[in-house]
Design a protein around this motif. Structure first.
Motif, PDB file in Angstrom:
ATOM      1  N   VAL A 142      -0.355  11.335  22.155  1.00 54.25           N
ATOM      2  CA  VAL A 142      -0.246  12.390  23.191  1.00 54.25           C
ATOM      3  C   VAL A 142       1.517  12.575  23.672  1.00 54.25           C
ATOM      4  CG1 VAL A 142      -0.642  13.360  25.441  1.00 54.25           C
ATOM      5  CG2 VAL A 142      -2.365  12.058  24.223  1.00 54.25           C
ATOM      6  N   VAL A 143       1.829  13.845  23.465  1.00 54.74           N
ATOM      7  CA  VAL A 143       3.175  14.279  23.992  1.00 54.74           C
ATOM      8  C   VAL A 143       3.313  14.910  25.416  1.00 54.74           C
ATOM      9  CG1 VAL A 143       5.079  15.644  23.353  1.00 54.74           C
ATOM     10  CG2 VAL A 143       3.741  14.577  21.512  1.00 54.74           C
ATOM     11  N   LEU A 144       4.034  14.347  26.227  1.00 51.85           N
ATOM     12  CA  LEU A 144       4.432  15.138  27.495  1.00 51.85           C
ATOM     13  C   LEU A 144       5.701  15.453  27.506  1.00 51.85           C
ATOM     14  CD1 LEU A 144       3.759  15.466  30.536  1.00 51.85           C
ATOM     15  CD2 LEU A 144       4.865  13.185  31.069  1.00 51.85           C
ATOM     16  N   ASP A 145       5.840  16.799  27.537  1.00 47.36           N
ATOM     17  CA  ASP A 145       7.120  17.608  27.413  1.00 47.36           C
ATOM     18  C   ASP A 145       7.642  18.127  28.717  1.00 47.36           C
ATOM     19  OD1 ASP A 145       9.160  18.967  26.694  1.00 47.36           O
ATOM     20  OD2 ASP A 145       8.182  20.265  25.065  1.00 47.36           O
ATOM     21  N   LEU A 146       8.558  17.297  29.465  1.00 53.13           N
ATOM     22  CA  LEU A 146       9.070  17.806  30.558  1.00 53.13           C
ATOM     23  C   LEU A 146      10.361  18.371  30.393  1.00 53.13           C
ATOM     24  CD1 LEU A 146       8.111  14.668  32.706  1.00 53.13           C
ATOM     25  CD2 LEU A 146       6.730  16.891  32.538  1.00 53.13           C
ATOM     26  N   SER A 147      10.902  18.536  29.192  1.00 53.77           N
ATOM     27  CA  SER A 147      11.954  19.400  28.772  1.00 53.77           C
ATOM     28  C   SER A 147      12.108  20.669  29.608  1.00 53.77           C
ATOM     29  CB  SER A 147      12.361  19.152  27.361  1.00 53.77           C
ATOM     30  OG  SER A 147      11.637  20.146  26.709  1.00 53.77           O
ATOM     31  N   ARG A 148      13.424  21.068  29.479  1.00 59.16           N
ATOM     32  CA  ARG A 148      13.512  22.314  30.194  1.00 59.16           C
ATOM     33  C   ARG A 148      13.236  23.436  29.139  1.00 59.16           C
ATOM     34  NH1 ARG A 148      19.070  23.417  32.946  1.00 59.16           N
ATOM     35  NH2 ARG A 148      17.919  22.361  34.474  1.00 59.16           N
ATOM     36  N   ASN A 149      13.559  23.205  27.890  1.00 54.32           N
ATOM     37  CA  ASN A 149      13.188  24.251  26.782  1.00 54.32           C
ATOM     38  C   ASN A 149      11.900  23.901  25.886  1.00 54.32           C
ATOM     39  OD1 ASN A 149      13.782  22.133  25.343  1.00 54.32           O
ATOM     40  ND2 ASN A 149      15.564  23.188  24.042  1.00 54.32           N
ATOM     41  N   ARG A 150      11.093  23.206  26.404  1.00 58.31           N
ATOM     42  CA  ARG A 150       9.989  22.765  25.681  1.00 58.31           C
ATOM     43  C   ARG A 150       9.918  22.467  24.376  1.00 58.31           C
ATOM     44  NH1 ARG A 150       5.162  25.175  29.249  1.00 58.31           N
ATOM     45  NH2 ARG A 150       6.409  26.052  30.969  1.00 58.31           N
ATOM     46  N   SER A 151      10.839  21.478  24.147  1.00 61.06           N
ATOM     47  CA  SER A 151      11.137  21.478  22.741  1.00 61.06           C
ATOM     48  C   SER A 151      10.535  19.961  22.181  1.00 61.06           C
ATOM     49  CB  SER A 151      12.689  21.349  22.302  1.00 61.06           C
ATOM     50  OG  SER A 151      13.275  20.387  23.239  1.00 61.06           O
ATOM     51  N   LYS A 152      10.144  19.132  22.835  1.00 59.65           N
ATOM     52  CA  LYS A 152       9.478  17.850  22.436  1.00 59.65           C
ATOM     53  C   LYS A 152       8.378  18.041  21.796  1.00 59.65           C
ATOM     54  CE  LYS A 152       8.600  13.351  23.952  1.00 59.65           C
ATOM     55  NZ  LYS A 152       8.733  12.162  25.168  1.00 59.65           N
ATOM     56  N   ARG A 153       8.026  17.378  20.388  1.00 59.81           N
ATOM     57  CA  ARG A 153       6.880  17.561  19.655  1.00 59.81           C
ATOM     58  C   ARG A 153       6.501  16.335  19.035  1.00 59.81           C
ATOM     59  NH1 ARG A 153      10.077  19.909  14.968  1.00 59.81           N
ATOM     60  NH2 ARG A 153       8.195  19.077  13.868  1.00 59.81           N
ATOM     61  N   PHE A 154       7.245  15.122  19.605  1.00 66.52           N
ATOM     62  CA  PHE A 154       6.718  13.881  19.104  1.00 66.52           C
ATOM     63  C   PHE A 154       6.598  12.985  19.957  1.00 66.52           C
ATOM     64  CE2 PHE A 154       9.377  15.737  15.549  1.00 66.52           C
ATOM     65  CZ  PHE A 154       8.332  15.761  14.627  1.00 66.52           C
ATOM     66  N   CYS A 155       5.461  12.191  19.875  1.00 62.98           N
ATOM     67  CA  CYS A 155       5.107  11.142  20.915  1.00 62.98           C
ATOM     68  C   CYS A 155       6.275  10.108  21.234  1.00 62.98           C
ATOM     69  CB  CYS A 155       3.950  10.589  20.833  1.00 62.98           C
ATOM     70  SG  CYS A 155       3.663   9.521  19.368  1.00 62.98           S
ATOM     71  N   SER A 156       6.973   9.659  20.120  1.00 62.97           N
ATOM     72  CA  SER A 156       7.966   8.556  20.237  1.00 62.97           C
ATOM     73  C   SER A 156       9.168   8.986  19.323  1.00 62.97           C
ATOM     74  CB  SER A 156       7.267   7.253  19.774  1.00 62.97           C
ATOM     75  OG  SER A 156       6.977   7.409  18.420  1.00 62.97           O
ATOM     76  N   PRO A 157      10.119   8.129  19.516  1.00 62.07           N
ATOM     77  CA  PRO A 157      11.133   8.414  18.700  1.00 62.07           C
ATOM     78  C   PRO A 157      10.955   7.914  17.018  1.00 62.07           C
ATOM     79  CG  PRO A 157      11.997   7.131  20.658  1.00 62.07           C
ATOM     80  CD  PRO A 157      10.518   7.286  20.500  1.00 62.07           C
TER      81      PRO A 157
END
Length: 176
Positions: A145-160
């Motif tokens: 599961v990914v939690l995207d708290l970034s301003r631009n909603r760019s997080k796509r992956f759950c981990s590095p």
């Protein structure tokens, strides 16, 4: 900050707990539970025993369903979690943390407190229509599961690790 501090903390903890079920599983021992408890700033009763570990592990599928459902389903699930725990919200302040909401007693079992804190956090997510902040990892070999708290909603992956694996695959594809 998109949400109140306690909402973000609860969401991060819930995502970490849900993702602990993915391979390699990271919630296998009572020591793992102790580390989770400390890392995510939980307070109140923590027995650290095998029974508590089993209860927390059993909670993961229910939280996963909550975090990955649509908005209307999430609202129903939040209501179920709060009702099951007999939640009664109250403002508390402890340690270095200013006023925030707890909805069950500090003596309640840890799994119940995690469930209710997650439900309380999801109330903010649902009310602000921000369900898109929660998603499943874009790595096709991962179901984290990914939690995207970034301003631009760019997080796509759950981990590095998932992000790096996909970046390397894309690089290799371009080089071919």
């Amino acid at each position: 900050m998109l949400f109140a501090h306690d909402t973000e903390v609860s969401l991060r903890a819930a995502v970490a707990l849900v993702n602990s079920a993915s391979e390699p599983e990271t919630m296998r021992t009572t020591a793992d539970l102790d580390a989770f408890f400390a890392e995510h700033g939980y307070t109140g009763r923590h027995t650290g025993g095998a029974d508590e570990l089993a209860e927390v592990r059993r909670l993961r599928p229910r939280l996963r369903t909550l975090l990955t459902s649509d908005r209307d389903t999430a609202a129903e699930l939040v209501n179920d979690l709060l009702r099951d725990a007999g939640a009664l919200p109250r403002l508390v302040r402890h340690g270095d943390v200013d006023w925030h909401v707890h909805a069950v007693d500090d003596d309640a079992p840890l799994a119940e407190r995690i469930a209710v804190e997650t439900a309380m956090a999801m109330i903010d997510v649902i009310r602000s229509d921000e369900m898109s902040r929660l998603d499943v990892c874009s790595d096709e070999t991962c179901d984290g599961v990914v939690l995207d708290l970034s301003r631009n909603r760019s997080k796509r992956f759950c981990s590095p690790a998932c992000g790096n694996r996909n970046a390397v695959a894309a690089y290799r594809a371009r080089r071919r």
